[in-house]
Design a protein around this motif. Structure first.
Motif, PDB file in Angstrom:
ATOM      1  N   ASN A   4      12.412  10.428 114.619  1.00  0.00           N
ATOM      2  CA  ASN A   4      13.343  11.192 113.787  1.00  0.00           C
ATOM      3  C   ASN A   4      14.378  10.280 113.143  1.00  0.00           C
ATOM      4  O   ASN A   4      14.846  10.560 112.036  1.00  0.00           O
ATOM      5  CB  ASN A   4      14.032  12.274 114.620  1.00  0.00           C
ATOM      6  N   ASP A   5      14.739   9.194 113.820  1.00  0.00           N
ATOM      7  CA  ASP A   5      15.688   8.244 113.245  1.00  0.00           C
ATOM      8  C   ASP A   5      15.123   7.604 111.983  1.00  0.00           C
ATOM      9  O   ASP A   5      15.804   7.515 110.958  1.00  0.00           O
ATOM     10  CB  ASP A   5      16.032   7.155 114.262  1.00  0.00           C
ATOM     11  N   GLU A   6      13.878   7.188 112.057  1.00  0.00           N
ATOM     12  CA  GLU A   6      13.232   6.584 110.899  1.00  0.00           C
ATOM     13  C   GLU A   6      13.126   7.583 109.750  1.00  0.00           C
ATOM     14  O   GLU A   6      13.431   7.252 108.601  1.00  0.00           O
ATOM     15  CB  GLU A   6      11.828   6.117 111.250  1.00  0.00           C
ATOM     16  N   ALA A  12      17.363   9.729 103.610  1.00  0.00           N
ATOM     17  CA  ALA A  12      18.653   9.292 103.062  1.00  0.00           C
ATOM     18  C   ALA A  12      18.443   8.267 101.953  1.00  0.00           C
ATOM     19  O   ALA A  12      19.106   8.317 100.913  1.00  0.00           O
ATOM     20  CB  ALA A  12      19.517   8.711 104.180  1.00  0.00           C
ATOM     21  N   ALA A  13      17.512   7.338 102.160  1.00  0.00           N
ATOM     22  CA  ALA A  13      17.225   6.339 101.135  1.00  0.00           C
ATOM     23  C   ALA A  13      16.649   6.992  99.881  1.00  0.00           C
ATOM     24  O   ALA A  13      16.984   6.608  98.759  1.00  0.00           O
ATOM     25  CB  ALA A  13      16.259   5.292 101.680  1.00  0.00           C
ATOM     26  N   LEU A  14      15.805   7.994 100.058  1.00  0.00           N
ATOM     27  CA  LEU A  14      15.247   8.698  98.903  1.00  0.00           C
ATOM     28  C   LEU A  14      16.318   9.461  98.138  1.00  0.00           C
ATOM     29  O   LEU A  14      16.285   9.526  96.904  1.00  0.00           O
ATOM     30  CB  LEU A  14      14.125   9.639  99.345  1.00  0.00           C
ATOM     31  N   ILE A  15      17.266  10.024  98.852  1.00  0.00           N
ATOM     32  CA  ILE A  15      18.381  10.723  98.188  1.00  0.00           C
ATOM     33  C   ILE A  15      19.198   9.732  97.366  1.00  0.00           C
ATOM     34  O   ILE A  15      19.548  10.002  96.213  1.00  0.00           O
ATOM     35  CB  ILE A  15      19.265  11.439  99.232  1.00  0.00           C
ATOM     36  N   LEU A  16      19.487   8.584  97.952  1.00  0.00           N
ATOM     37  CA  LEU A  16      20.247   7.571  97.223  1.00  0.00           C
ATOM     38  C   LEU A  16      19.480   7.084  95.997  1.00  0.00           C
ATOM     39  O   LEU A  16      20.053   6.903  94.921  1.00  0.00           O
ATOM     40  CB  LEU A  16      20.581   6.396  98.142  1.00  0.00           C
ATOM     41  N   GLN A  17      18.197   6.863  96.134  1.00  0.00           N
ATOM     42  CA  GLN A  17      17.388   6.400  95.014  1.00  0.00           C
ATOM     43  C   GLN A  17      17.312   7.450  93.923  1.00  0.00           C
ATOM     44  O   GLN A  17      17.367   7.121  92.742  1.00  0.00           O
ATOM     45  CB  GLN A  17      15.973   6.052  95.489  1.00  0.00           C
ATOM     46  N   ASP A  18      17.216   8.708  94.295  1.00  0.00           N
ATOM     47  CA  ASP A  18      17.150   9.791  93.320  1.00  0.00           C
ATOM     48  C   ASP A  18      18.437   9.876  92.500  1.00  0.00           C
ATOM     49  O   ASP A  18      18.397  10.225  91.318  1.00  0.00           O
ATOM     50  CB  ASP A  18      16.882  11.118  94.030  1.00  0.00           C
ATOM     51  N   ALA A  25      23.473   0.084 103.873  1.00  0.00           N
ATOM     52  CA  ALA A  25      23.559   0.659 105.217  1.00  0.00           C
ATOM     53  C   ALA A  25      24.709   1.655 105.308  1.00  0.00           C
ATOM     54  O   ALA A  25      24.577   2.714 105.933  1.00  0.00           O
ATOM     55  CB  ALA A  25      23.734  -0.447 106.250  1.00  0.00           C
ATOM     56  N   GLU A  26      25.821   1.340 104.658  1.00  0.00           N
ATOM     57  CA  GLU A  26      26.982   2.230 104.706  1.00  0.00           C
ATOM     58  C   GLU A  26      26.693   3.563 104.020  1.00  0.00           C
ATOM     59  O   GLU A  26      27.086   4.624 104.508  1.00  0.00           O
ATOM     60  CB  GLU A  26      28.199   1.565 104.043  1.00  0.00           C
ATOM     61  N   LYS A  27      25.998   3.511 102.899  1.00  0.00           N
ATOM     62  CA  LYS A  27      25.699   4.752 102.164  1.00  0.00           C
ATOM     63  C   LYS A  27      24.657   5.595 102.906  1.00  0.00           C
ATOM     64  O   LYS A  27      24.739   6.826 102.908  1.00  0.00           O
ATOM     65  CB  LYS A  27      25.250   4.416 100.754  1.00  0.00           C
ATOM     66  N   ILE A  28      23.706   4.941 103.529  1.00  0.00           N
ATOM     67  CA  ILE A  28      22.736   5.687 104.346  1.00  0.00           C
ATOM     68  C   ILE A  28      23.463   6.358 105.498  1.00  0.00           C
ATOM     69  O   ILE A  28      23.240   7.544 105.789  1.00  0.00           O
ATOM     70  CB  ILE A  28      21.620   4.763 104.866  1.00  0.00           C
ATOM     71  N   TRP A  43      19.247   1.398 112.534  1.00  0.00           N
ATOM     72  CA  TRP A  43      18.330   1.951 111.537  1.00  0.00           C
ATOM     73  C   TRP A  43      18.845   1.854 110.104  1.00  0.00           C
ATOM     74  O   TRP A  43      18.093   1.410 109.222  1.00  0.00           O
ATOM     75  CB  TRP A  43      17.950   3.390 111.871  1.00  0.00           C
ATOM     76  N   PRO A  44      20.082   2.268 109.800  1.00  0.00           N
ATOM     77  CA  PRO A  44      20.533   2.172 108.404  1.00  0.00           C
ATOM     78  C   PRO A  44      20.513   0.737 107.872  1.00  0.00           C
ATOM     79  O   PRO A  44      20.083   0.509 106.731  1.00  0.00           O
ATOM     80  CB  PRO A  44      21.951   2.735 108.446  1.00  0.00           C
ATOM     81  N   SER A  45      20.949  -0.225 108.675  1.00  0.00           N
ATOM     82  CA  SER A  45      20.934  -1.608 108.192  1.00  0.00           C
ATOM     83  C   SER A  45      19.510  -2.127 108.045  1.00  0.00           C
ATOM     84  O   SER A  45      19.211  -2.890 107.122  1.00  0.00           O
ATOM     85  CB  SER A  45      21.743  -2.509 109.125  1.00  0.00           C
ATOM     86  N   LEU A  46      18.621  -1.705 108.924  1.00  0.00           N
ATOM     87  CA  LEU A  46      17.223  -2.109 108.840  1.00  0.00           C
ATOM     88  C   LEU A  46      16.588  -1.598 107.547  1.00  0.00           C
ATOM     89  O   LEU A  46      15.903  -2.345 106.843  1.00  0.00           O
ATOM     90  CB  LEU A  46      16.458  -1.576 110.057  1.00  0.00           C
ATOM     91  N   PHE A  47      16.838  -0.346 107.231  1.00  0.00           N
ATOM     92  CA  PHE A  47      16.278   0.226 106.009  1.00  0.00           C
ATOM     93  C   PHE A  47      16.890  -0.379 104.767  1.00  0.00           C
ATOM     94  O   PHE A  47      16.198  -0.617 103.779  1.00  0.00           O
ATOM     95  CB  PHE A  47      16.440   1.757 106.008  1.00  0.00           C
ATOM     96  N   SER A  48      18.199  -0.633 104.790  1.00  0.00           N
ATOM     97  CA  SER A  48      18.829  -1.207 103.598  1.00  0.00           C
ATOM     98  C   SER A  48      18.306  -2.620 103.352  1.00  0.00           C
ATOM     99  O   SER A  48      18.071  -3.004 102.199  1.00  0.00           O
ATOM    100  CB  SER A  48      20.349  -1.210 103.743  1.00  0.00           C
ATOM    101  N   LYS A  49      18.075  -3.388 104.398  1.00  0.00           N
ATOM    102  CA  LYS A  49      17.531  -4.740 104.235  1.00  0.00           C
ATOM    103  C   LYS A  49      16.072  -4.692 103.787  1.00  0.00           C
ATOM    104  O   LYS A  49      15.628  -5.516 102.994  1.00  0.00           O
ATOM    105  CB  LYS A  49      17.655  -5.529 105.533  1.00  0.00           C
ATOM    106  N   ALA A  50      15.328  -3.737 104.303  1.00  0.00           N
ATOM    107  CA  ALA A  50      13.912  -3.624 103.931  1.00  0.00           C
ATOM    108  C   ALA A  50      13.751  -3.203 102.473  1.00  0.00           C
ATOM    109  O   ALA A  50      12.802  -3.618 101.800  1.00  0.00           O
ATOM    110  CB  ALA A  50      13.216  -2.622 104.835  1.00  0.00           C
ATOM    111  N   LEU A  51      14.659  -2.386 101.985  1.00  0.00           N
ATOM    112  CA  LEU A  51      14.549  -1.885 100.614  1.00  0.00           C
ATOM    113  C   LEU A  51      15.336  -2.721  99.609  1.00  0.00           C
ATOM    114  O   LEU A  51      15.347  -2.408  98.426  1.00  0.00           O
ATOM    115  CB  LEU A  51      15.024  -0.431 100.563  1.00  0.00           C
ATOM    116  N   GLU A  52      15.946  -3.794 100.073  1.00  0.00           N
ATOM    117  CA  GLU A  52      16.712  -4.666  99.196  1.00  0.00           C
ATOM    118  C   GLU A  52      15.762  -5.370  98.228  1.00  0.00           C
ATOM    119  O   GLU A  52      14.804  -6.025  98.624  1.00  0.00           O
ATOM    120  CB  GLU A  52      17.444  -5.703 100.042  1.00  0.00           C
ATOM    121  N   GLY A  53      16.014  -5.202  96.942  1.00  0.00           N
ATOM    122  CA  GLY A  53      15.188  -5.842  95.927  1.00  0.00           C
ATOM    123  C   GLY A  53      13.869  -5.141  95.653  1.00  0.00           C
ATOM    124  O   GLY A  53      13.032  -5.678  94.937  1.00  0.00           O
ATOM    125  N   VAL A  54      13.654  -3.971  96.206  1.00  0.00           N
ATOM    126  CA  VAL A  54      12.408  -3.226  96.003  1.00  0.00           C
ATOM    127  C   VAL A  54      12.651  -2.121  94.989  1.00  0.00           C
ATOM    128  O   VAL A  54      13.642  -1.389  95.069  1.00  0.00           O
ATOM    129  CB  VAL A  54      11.915  -2.612  97.337  1.00  0.00           C
TER     130      VAL A  54
END
Length: 112
Positions: A4-6, A12-18, A25-28, A43-54
Motif C-alpha cells: 500500500n505504501d508503494e 501521488a506521483a501521478l497526481i503531481l504529474q497530471d 519527496a516533499e510534494k509526495i 518511500w517518497p524520497s525513493l519515488f522522487s529519485k526514481a522518477l527524477e529526469g523521467v
C-alpha cells in the motif's frame, strides 16, 4: 506484489504529474498527508529519485505502443528456425529405425 505504501506513492506521483508539478519527496509527502495516508518515510524520497529526469507522461502514453510490435517482429524470426528444426527431427526419426534394425540384425532382441 505491491504494498500500500508503494501504491500510495505511485498515485501521488501521478497526481503531481497530471498537474505538471515537479515530483519531489516533499510534494509526495504533502499529498499523502492530505489524503491521511501514512507510509514509511523512505518511500517518497525513493519515488522522487526514481522518477527524477523521467518523462512520466511519455512513459504512460507509450506503454501499449511497443508491446504489440515486439512479438510480431519476433514471430518471423522464430518461424525460420522452426522449419529447420522440423527437418532435423525428420532426419532423427529416419535414423532411429536404422538403429533398431541393427540391433535385430546382431541377434539382440527384446524377447530373445
Amino acid at each position: 506484489m505491491s504494498s500500500n505504501d508503494e501504491l500510495s506513492c505511485v498515485y501521488a506521483a501521478l497526481i503531481l504529474q497530471d498537474d505538471d508539478v515537479a515530483i519531489t519527496a516533499e510534494k509526495i509527502q504533502t499529498i499523502l498527508k492530505a489524503a491521511n495516508v501514512e507510509v514509511e518515510p523512505y518511500w517518497p524520497s525513493l519515488f522522487s529519485k526514481a522518477l527524477e529526469g523521467v518523462d512520466l507522461k511519455g512513459l504512460i502514453t507509450n506503454v501499449g505502443s511497443g508491446v504489440g510490435a515486439a512479438p510480431a517482429a519476433a514471430a518471423p524470426a522464430a518461424a525460420a528456425p522452426a522449419a529447420g528444426d522440423a527437418k532435423k527431427e525428420d532426419k532423427k526419426k529416419e535414423k532411429e529405425p536404422e538403429s533398431e534394425e541393427e540391433d535385430d540384425d546382431m541377434g539382440f532382441g527384446l524377447f530373445d
